[in-house]
Design a protein around this motif. Structure first.
Motif, PDB file in Angstrom:
ATOM      1  N   HIS A  40       0.815  -1.221   0.000  1.00  0.00           N
ATOM      2  CA  HIS A  40       0.000   0.000   0.000  1.00  0.00           C
ATOM      3  C   HIS A  40       0.844   1.264   0.000  1.00  0.00           C
ATOM      4  O   HIS A  40       0.287   2.368   0.006  1.00  0.00           O
ATOM      5  CB  HIS A  40      -0.941   0.009   1.209  1.00  0.00           C
ATOM      6  N   GLY A  41       2.160   1.136   0.001  1.00  0.00           N
ATOM      7  CA  GLY A  41       3.016   2.311   0.013  1.00  0.00           C
ATOM      8  C   GLY A  41       2.984   3.034   1.349  1.00  0.00           C
ATOM      9  O   GLY A  41       2.783   2.429   2.404  1.00  0.00           O
ATOM     10  N   ARG A  42       3.159   4.352   1.294  1.00  0.00           N
ATOM     11  CA  ARG A  42       3.124   5.167   2.511  1.00  0.00           C
ATOM     12  C   ARG A  42       1.682   5.395   2.934  1.00  0.00           C
ATOM     13  O   ARG A  42       0.854   5.847   2.142  1.00  0.00           O
ATOM     14  CB  ARG A  42       3.784   6.529   2.286  1.00  0.00           C
ATOM     15  N   VAL A  43       1.393   5.107   4.184  1.00  0.00           N
ATOM     16  CA  VAL A  43       0.058   5.338   4.723  1.00  0.00           C
ATOM     17  C   VAL A  43       0.188   6.017   6.085  1.00  0.00           C
ATOM     18  O   VAL A  43       1.170   5.830   6.803  1.00  0.00           O
ATOM     19  CB  VAL A  43      -0.746   4.018   4.876  1.00  0.00           C
ATOM     20  N   ALA A  44      -0.816   6.828   6.422  1.00  0.00           N
ATOM     21  CA  ALA A  44      -0.879   7.482   7.728  1.00  0.00           C
ATOM     22  C   ALA A  44      -1.843   6.701   8.607  1.00  0.00           C
ATOM     23  O   ALA A  44      -2.989   6.453   8.217  1.00  0.00           O
ATOM     24  CB  ALA A  44      -1.337   8.925   7.579  1.00  0.00           C
ATOM     25  N   LEU A  45      -1.384   6.314   9.793  1.00  0.00           N
ATOM     26  CA  LEU A  45      -2.190   5.515  10.707  1.00  0.00           C
ATOM     27  C   LEU A  45      -2.193   6.158  12.086  1.00  0.00           C
ATOM     28  O   LEU A  45      -1.168   6.689  12.530  1.00  0.00           O
ATOM     29  CB  LEU A  45      -1.636   4.090  10.833  1.00  0.00           C
ATOM     30  N   VAL A  46      -3.326   6.088  12.755  1.00  0.00           N
ATOM     31  CA  VAL A  46      -3.377   6.490  14.150  1.00  0.00           C
ATOM     32  C   VAL A  46      -3.319   5.236  15.009  1.00  0.00           C
ATOM     33  O   VAL A  46      -4.094   4.296  14.807  1.00  0.00           O
ATOM     34  CB  VAL A  46      -4.637   7.332  14.462  1.00  0.00           C
ATOM     35  N   ALA A  47      -2.367   5.218  15.930  1.00  0.00           N
ATOM     36  CA  ALA A  47      -2.205   4.096  16.861  1.00  0.00           C
ATOM     37  C   ALA A  47      -2.754   4.531  18.209  1.00  0.00           C
ATOM     38  O   ALA A  47      -2.068   5.197  18.996  1.00  0.00           O
ATOM     39  CB  ALA A  47      -0.734   3.701  16.969  1.00  0.00           C
ATOM     40  N   LYS A  48      -4.006   4.172  18.453  1.00  0.00           N
ATOM     41  CA  LYS A  48      -4.679   4.632  19.666  1.00  0.00           C
ATOM     42  C   LYS A  48      -4.109   3.928  20.897  1.00  0.00           C
ATOM     43  O   LYS A  48      -3.945   2.713  20.913  1.00  0.00           O
ATOM     44  CB  LYS A  48      -6.176   4.373  19.549  1.00  0.00           C
ATOM     45  N   GLY A  49      -3.805   4.734  21.907  1.00  0.00           N
ATOM     46  CA  GLY A  49      -3.295   4.195  23.163  1.00  0.00           C
ATOM     47  C   GLY A  49      -1.854   3.726  23.116  1.00  0.00           C
ATOM     48  O   GLY A  49      -1.368   3.143  24.076  1.00  0.00           O
ATOM     49  N   ALA A  50      -1.137   4.011  22.021  1.00  0.00           N
ATOM     50  CA  ALA A  50       0.220   3.473  21.878  1.00  0.00           C
ATOM     51  C   ALA A  50       1.201   4.062  22.890  1.00  0.00           C
ATOM     52  O   ALA A  50       2.254   3.472  23.144  1.00  0.00           O
ATOM     53  CB  ALA A  50       0.728   3.722  20.462  1.00  0.00           C
ATOM     54  N   LYS A  51       0.876   5.231  23.477  1.00  0.00           N
ATOM     55  CA  LYS A  51       1.792   5.853  24.429  1.00  0.00           C
ATOM     56  C   LYS A  51       1.549   5.406  25.868  1.00  0.00           C
ATOM     57  O   LYS A  51       2.320   5.773  26.760  1.00  0.00           O
ATOM     58  CB  LYS A  51       1.660   7.378  24.339  1.00  0.00           C
ATOM     59  N   ARG A  52       0.508   4.633  26.078  1.00  0.00           N
ATOM     60  CA  ARG A  52       0.260   4.158  27.440  1.00  0.00           C
ATOM     61  C   ARG A  52       1.380   3.219  27.889  1.00  0.00           C
ATOM     62  O   ARG A  52       1.865   2.402  27.105  1.00  0.00           O
ATOM     63  CB  ARG A  52      -1.076   3.425  27.522  1.00  0.00           C
ATOM     64  N   PRO A  53       1.799   3.292  29.142  1.00  0.00           N
ATOM     65  CA  PRO A  53       2.891   2.434  29.618  1.00  0.00           C
ATOM     66  C   PRO A  53       2.597   0.946  29.464  1.00  0.00           C
ATOM     67  O   PRO A  53       3.519   0.141  29.310  1.00  0.00           O
ATOM     68  CB  PRO A  53       3.024   2.826  31.100  1.00  0.00           C
ATOM     69  N   THR A  54       1.338   0.576  29.504  1.00  0.00           N
ATOM     70  CA  THR A  54       0.981  -0.846  29.429  1.00  0.00           C
ATOM     71  C   THR A  54       0.683  -1.308  28.003  1.00  0.00           C
ATOM     72  O   THR A  54       0.396  -2.491  27.792  1.00  0.00           O
ATOM     73  CB  THR A  54      -0.259  -1.116  30.301  1.00  0.00           C
ATOM     74  N   SER A  55       0.779  -0.409  27.027  1.00  0.00           N
ATOM     75  CA  SER A  55       0.434  -0.784  25.655  1.00  0.00           C
ATOM     76  C   SER A  55       1.502  -1.702  25.059  1.00  0.00           C
ATOM     77  O   SER A  55       2.704  -1.408  25.116  1.00  0.00           O
ATOM     78  CB  SER A  55       0.287   0.455  24.788  1.00  0.00           C
ATOM     79  N   GLN A  56       1.055  -2.800  24.455  1.00  0.00           N
ATOM     80  CA  GLN A  56       1.975  -3.700  23.783  1.00  0.00           C
ATOM     81  C   GLN A  56       2.556  -3.083  22.513  1.00  0.00           C
ATOM     82  O   GLN A  56       3.585  -3.535  22.013  1.00  0.00           O
ATOM     83  CB  GLN A  56       1.268  -5.013  23.447  1.00  0.00           C
ATOM     84  N   LEU A  57       1.918  -2.032  22.006  1.00  0.00           N
ATOM     85  CA  LEU A  57       2.412  -1.383  20.795  1.00  0.00           C
ATOM     86  C   LEU A  57       3.744  -0.685  21.013  1.00  0.00           C
ATOM     87  O   LEU A  57       4.497  -0.451  20.064  1.00  0.00           O
ATOM     88  CB  LEU A  57       1.381  -0.371  20.298  1.00  0.00           C
ATOM     89  N   ARG A  58       4.069  -0.357  22.270  1.00  0.00           N
ATOM     90  CA  ARG A  58       5.317   0.360  22.553  1.00  0.00           C
ATOM     91  C   ARG A  58       6.540  -0.448  22.128  1.00  0.00           C
ATOM     92  O   ARG A  58       7.574   0.117  21.777  1.00  0.00           O
ATOM     93  CB  ARG A  58       5.399   0.691  24.047  1.00  0.00           C
ATOM     94  N   THR A  59       6.445  -1.765  22.169  1.00  0.00           N
ATOM     95  CA  THR A  59       7.585  -2.615  21.801  1.00  0.00           C
ATOM     96  C   THR A  59       7.533  -3.058  20.345  1.00  0.00           C
ATOM     97  O   THR A  59       8.419  -3.790  19.896  1.00  0.00           O
ATOM     98  CB  THR A  59       7.629  -3.852  22.704  1.00  0.00           C
ATOM     99  N   VAL A  60       6.496  -2.637  19.629  1.00  0.00           N
ATOM    100  CA  VAL A  60       6.331  -3.045  18.232  1.00  0.00           C
ATOM    101  C   VAL A  60       6.590  -1.882  17.282  1.00  0.00           C
ATOM    102  O   VAL A  60       7.285  -2.046  16.270  1.00  0.00           O
ATOM    103  CB  VAL A  60       4.910  -3.611  17.999  1.00  0.00           C
ATOM    104  N   LEU A  61       6.073  -0.709  17.608  1.00  0.00           N
ATOM    105  CA  LEU A  61       6.137   0.445  16.706  1.00  0.00           C
ATOM    106  C   LEU A  61       7.453   1.184  16.889  1.00  0.00           C
ATOM    107  O   LEU A  61       7.506   2.337  17.340  1.00  0.00           O
ATOM    108  CB  LEU A  61       4.940   1.369  16.957  1.00  0.00           C
TER     109      LEU A  61
END
Length: 276
Positions: free
Chosen positions: A63-84
């Motif tokens: 899909h090339g370059r896309v803009a995404l919102v990662a909701k809650g990614a800044k929370r200390p308990t978010s699993q996204l912190r170690t992925v993004l």
């Protein structure tokens, strides 16, 4: 990204004088929800949104370059912190309408060592090039593969010696410009389609391509490339004496032309620190 309130009705808009005579209005068709599942991707850039979320500039394979919102990614308990994380491959799923979609799932793909030092600076250079030159949602699968290979190579060389990094930088720049249609075949004269002569000299015009060089045409105002160097760059043969330097000059000139007057911040850092 905060939602803007709907605009107030204009004072100059009036109802039709006869509702029966007015032509029926069709209901607007809702924009189709776009969805992607388990898409190979990298984060090119991220910035905070609201208190706990991030807006991501993601480079995806299909899909090339896309803009995404990662909701809650800044929370200390978010699993996204170690992925993004920058320069770490992951698979992304998203949905939504409009320019910014909503990230629904992200899973780390692993396999790339964290970058530091010169390799990290080179990675930032790649990301800046992609953000500046790639249009939104314009897929370039071969370029994604070239980026993935370059990041993996940077991770495999934690010391980042300039002698080893420079050819890799040139290969990625060539892949980027060629994928975008900004780099002509360097083994053919663009106007005659004749094969480049090893003994001849040429100039590379950003719009017209490879042209025979004549001293009386430019008065020394443009860079001149030997045919042997152009053939070496085309084939990726960096053992040819002078080919690496010629490639650096050519990439700098073409990138400057297509990027415009605003310079690349990371490239200037590379030049200042390591003369790359």
């Amino acid at each position: 990204m905060p939602n803007s309130p709907p605009p107030a009705p204009s004072a100059f808009m009036h109802a039709a004088p006869d509702a029966r005579a007015a032509s029926p209005r069709k209901r607007p068709v809702a924009a189709r929800i776009e969805r992607a599942h388990d898409e190979p991707a990298y984060v090119l850039h991220a910035h905070p949104w609201k208190e706990t979320s991030l807006i991501l500039d993601v480079f995806s394979r299909h899909h090339g370059r896309v803009a995404l919102v990662a909701k809650g990614a800044k929370r200390p308990t978010s699993q996204l912190r170690t992925v993004l994380l920058g320069f770490q491959p992951f698979t992304a799923s998203w949905s939504g309408r409009g320019e910014v979609r909503t990230l629904t799932r992200a899973e780390w793909s692993g396999g790339v060592a964290p970058l530091a030092g010169l390799p990290l600076l080179c990675g930032f250079y790649f990301n800046e090039l992609l953000v500046r030159l790639l249009a939104r949602e314009d897929a370039h699968e071969a370029l994604f593969d070239a980026y993935h290979a370059a990041v993996a190579q940077l991770g495999a060389d934690p010391h980042g010696l300039a002698a080893g990094v420079e050819p890799m930088l040139r290969r990625f720049e060539i892949s980027l410009l060629r994928e975008l249609g900004y780099l002509p075949p360097l083994d053919r004269e663009s106007q005659s389609d004749a094969r480049v002569n090893v003994e001849a000299r040429y100039r590379v015009d950003p719009q017209l391509g490879v042209l025979p060089w004549r001293a009386d045409q430019d008065g020394g105002a443009v860079s001149v490339y030997g045919g042997a160097h152009l053939l070496a760059i085309e084939s990726g043969d960096w053992s040819q004496p002078g080919a690496a330097r010629a490639a650096k000059t050519l990439m700098r000139e073409l990138l400057h032309y297509h990027l415009g007057t605003q310079p690349l911040r990371t490239r200037q850092l590379l030049i200042d620190l390591h003369q790359l």
